[in-house]
Design a protein around this motif. Sequence first.
Motif: not given
Length: 227
Positions: A19-25, A171-180
């Motif tokens: 939520s804070a946008g500090k996730y990892s790609i 089931v899901m991994r972040f490979q790009e910047k999240l849109q929302n």
Amino acid sequence: MNLTEHYNQLYKTSSEIISAGKYSIDSELKNESDSRFGITLLIRPNDEIKANIEAFINELKKAEPEQYFYPDSDIHITVMSIISCSDKFTLNQISPNEYIEVICRSMVDVEKIKIHYKGITASPSAIMIQGFPSDETLNNLRNRLRENFKNSGLQQSIDSRYEISTAHSTVMRFQEKLQNPKKLIEITEKFRDYDFGEFEVKNLELVYNDWYQRKSTTRVLGDFGLR
């Protein structure tokens, strides 16, 4: 380990980070020369469970279509990472039959394994389905595998990254910047306690696999039926 508490803490921490946008790609997802391979003993859910998971994945895709989603064929629960994925490991370094023999010995008297998929959790770079074994059978098998491989003299790296104790499926991994990111968390909240169903494990697979368990690069080395 109390799995419920573990999953809850993981979700609380990770959802705040996302939520804070500090996730990892995960930058390796698009690396076509990624040569990290290993040996894994795993469980695959049945078709009914996969269909329930697919409904959840479709919701995630609507919000974040550019991310990496596991196809049905790749969804799994890791029983044991026997040789962790590394670019230094290739299949010709080992004799698969020796590994099959140790697994067979570890599975003597192992009866039913049931997994209940209920709710979702997250990490700072992924979304996962929570799996709950119905009893101690899976943990007991893991402990036998640890002991037997440790005493076998075979190449292995069991618990070298962390000691596995959960039964989740990524089931899901972040490979790009999240849109929302906030919309993503809204969806995960909706499925936070969703009942994806329970299944009885019919067999375990020993596979030579890449980091993401992609079917296209996976080679099945052994298949072990359960009673």
